[in-house]
Structures are given as C-alpha cells and as structure tokens.
Design an enzyme around this catalytic site. Structure first.
Site, PDB file in Angstrom:
ATOM      1  N   SER A 196       0.696  -1.223  -0.164  1.00  0.00           N
ATOM      2  CA  SER A 196      -0.119   0.086   0.037  1.00  0.00           C
ATOM      3  C   SER A 196       0.913   1.218  -0.069  1.00  0.00           C
ATOM      4  O   SER A 196       0.397   2.232  -0.220  1.00  0.00           O
ATOM      5  CB  SER A 196      -0.926   0.077   1.186  1.00  0.00           C
ATOM      6  OG  SER A 196      -0.194   0.050   2.395  1.00  0.00           O
ATOM      7  N   GLU A 236      -6.389  -1.310  -7.136  1.00  0.00           N
ATOM      8  CA  GLU A 236      -5.356  -0.241  -8.065  1.00  0.00           C
ATOM      9  C   GLU A 236      -4.409  -1.276  -8.841  1.00  0.00           C
ATOM     10  O   GLU A 236      -3.773  -2.114  -8.004  1.00  0.00           O
ATOM     11  CB  GLU A 236      -4.872   0.546  -6.972  1.00  0.00           C
ATOM     12  CG  GLU A 236      -5.770   1.663  -6.242  1.00  0.00           C
ATOM     13  CD  GLU A 236      -4.882   2.574  -5.382  1.00  0.00           C
ATOM     14  OE1 GLU A 236      -5.547   3.706  -5.288  1.00  0.00           O
ATOM     15  OE2 GLU A 236      -4.247   2.099  -4.735  1.00  0.00           O
ATOM     16  N   ASN A 248      -4.171   6.113  -1.241  1.00  0.00           N
ATOM     17  CA  ASN A 248      -3.389   6.217   0.103  1.00  0.00           C
ATOM     18  C   ASN A 248      -3.020   7.671  -0.228  1.00  0.00           C
ATOM     19  O   ASN A 248      -2.615   8.519   1.148  1.00  0.00           O
ATOM     20  CB  ASN A 248      -2.518   5.260   0.298  1.00  0.00           C
ATOM     21  CG  ASN A 248      -3.218   4.196   1.100  1.00  0.00           C
ATOM     22  OD1 ASN A 248      -4.243   4.049   1.470  1.00  0.00           O
ATOM     23  ND2 ASN A 248      -2.667   2.986   1.174  1.00  0.00           N
TER      24      ASN A 248
END
Length: 309
Positions: free
Chosen positions: A144, A177, A215
């Site tokens: 992430s 993603e 993020n």
C-alpha cells in the site's frame, strides 16, 4: 521469512508469453488481505495456492475463508441452503495451502505477495521466487505504500512485475489499484487489469507514485486531521462528526485511523517523509508517534484515538 529452502533453475526468455490469462494464482501471506484475495480468486474459478510460514497460520486462514463464505452463502442462497453449502465446498476445493511456494510457483500464472510492509523482506521474497517461476509468470505486490519499482528491482522480470492493491475487506471492497512501473510491459498490465475484472472488481490504473491514488489522498487527509486536533482547532469527536455529516464519509478520520491501524499510518508517513522531507503533507505527528510508542494502535489493540471493548 523461512521460505524457499531450495531453488529450481530455469532460464528466462526475452520472448516470454504475452497476454497471460491468469488461472493459477499463488498468494504469499495468509493474513487478512491474503486470505481475502484467495477467497475472491477461488470464488471466481481460479486455482489458488495460499502460502505462509506455518500450518497453524494456514489453518486459521482457511477457517476464516470458510466463515466468510458462509456469510456470503447465507445471503446469496437464503432460500436454498443446500446450494449454499455446495457453493462453499466448490470454492474451498479451489484453495490449497503450502508452507513452501516451490510446490506452486512453477505452475503459477501470477504470484502475488501480501506480506509485511518491509522492502527488504519483499525484495528477498521475489528475488528467490524469480528462480522458481516460469518465464511467463507475472509477479505482483499488494503493497500500500512501497514503490513497486524498488520491490521489482530484485528480479530479472521487471517487465512482468506490477502492483495489485486490494482494499480491506477484500470480498466486499470493489476497488483494485493496478500499478504499472516504467518497466511494466503493456501485456503484463493488461493481464493484471483483466485478472482484476475477472475477480468482479473495478480496477483503476495507477502510476508507481507514493500511495498510488487512494492512500496518496487518504493518508495526508488523516494526518491533517491529526494536526488540526494537535493545534487545538477541533476535538477528534467533532472532526469525525464534521467529516461524516459534512462530507458524507462513513467514518471520520480518527475512526478510520483506528480501523487502519496507527502503526500502519506511522509506517507509511515515516517512509514518505524520509523520501520527501520537505513536503508538508508528509510531516510526522507527535500525537501519532506517542500513541504508537505506547502500543495504542487502534481497534486491533483495543485503544487508539478511541477506546474499544
């Protein structure tokens, strides 16, 4: 990580198979994310091998998958419990487990890691897997926050390396993603995109930038909420209520931080700050550092910004 006690030699070809149709998937990491990805892949007809360090971890992973499938079946087959049980067993048959990926990597179309957010550990993992997997096999990371390019640098297949960032809980969250590095081939990216669609997800295309899309926007937002509170410009309760009722968010930034894990937030922001120390969006928070040092990491420890019973 005590994987890969032996290596299988294989030669790479510059004409590696293109437009790979991903059917056989090896997922490294049996935690919440890895198990969730395994469940979704198995539910959509993919053959999945879930890999972790011990049989005990894997038993818990499979038990968690089964429990999640039961909840799905209860809703999907409310009037036909027999069909629900058949659905559960069919999905579970698509999942096998291993403590050594050597048994699965040589037949994998995709190897996806969902392990600890530590660059060296990920590089070591893929560096070893590079010697096990066939030339056509695509590698991907569910990181992430770490650069995909840095993870891929430990391999000789950077054109067949990308990112697949799923969101927790994986069976419920539609977004994936799909990240391409400058070296990722179009064929590899298309294969990852098609795989995401085959899982019933909604993929978005991302460049290999810090935090990708979600993020990169979300973490600075949560950090700015902390700074707002630290400056005395709003209580955490009022800030949460304001963002829920004023912006329509399901959780306020402090509630979301506790859900994500304060240690995870600190890890991400520390890494970004180290790479770009002059960016005010990446400035650390004294309050966040204090809570993490005290072991108050959010919901998983029973206390973070709020207390949980």
């Amino acid at each position: 990580m005590a994987f890969f006690t032996h290596h299988i030699s294989r030669s790479f070809s510059s004409s590696a198979a293109r437009n790979v149709v991903i059917k056989n998937v090896t997922i490294i990491g049996g935690g919440q994310m890895g198990a969730g990805i395994a469940q979704v892949a198995a539910s959509t007809g993919h053959t999945v091998t879930l890999v972790d360090m011990s049989e005990d971890i894997l038993k818990k992973s499979v038990k968690g998958i089964e429990g999640s499938l039961k909840r799905v079946a209860k809703k999907k087959f409310a009037e036909k419990p027999e069909a629900g049980e058949e659905f559960i067993q069919k999905v579970l048959q698509n999942v096998s487990t291993a403590t050594d990926p050597a048994a699965a990597a040589p037949t994998s179309d995709l190897v996806l890691e969902a392990i600890v957010e530590n660059l060296k550990v990920k590089q070591d993992l893929f560096g070893r897997l590079d010697k096990l997997a066939p030339a056509h096999t695509i590698f991907a990371s569910n990181t992430s926050s770490l650069p995909i390019t840095d993870i891929a640098s430990s391999t000789s297949r950077q054109d067949r390396f990308g990112g697949l960032h799923f969101f927790n809980p994986v069976p419920m969250m539609k977004l994936v993603e799909v990240i391409a590095t400058p070296a990722t081939s179009q064929e590899t990216f298309d294969s990852l995109l098609n795989f995401s669609k085959a899982l019933g997800k909604a993929p978005v295309s991302c460049k290999d930038t810090p935090g990708f899309i979600v993020n990169r926007l979300l973490v600075p937002y949560m950090m700015e909420a902390l700074r707002l509170h630290e400056r005395g410009h709003g209580s955490k309760e009022d800030i949460d209520v304001a963002m829920k009722l004023g912006a329509g968010y399901p959780m306020g930034p402090f509630e979301l931080s506790d859900y994500v894990g304060l240690d995870t937030m600190k890890f991400i922001i520390d890494g970004w700050s180290e790479k770009d120390p002059d960016n005010p969006l990446f400035a650390p928070s004294e309050l966040l550092n204090k809570l993490v040092a005290e072991g108050k990491l959010g919901k998983k420890t029973g206390e973070g910004f709020y207390k949980y019973k």
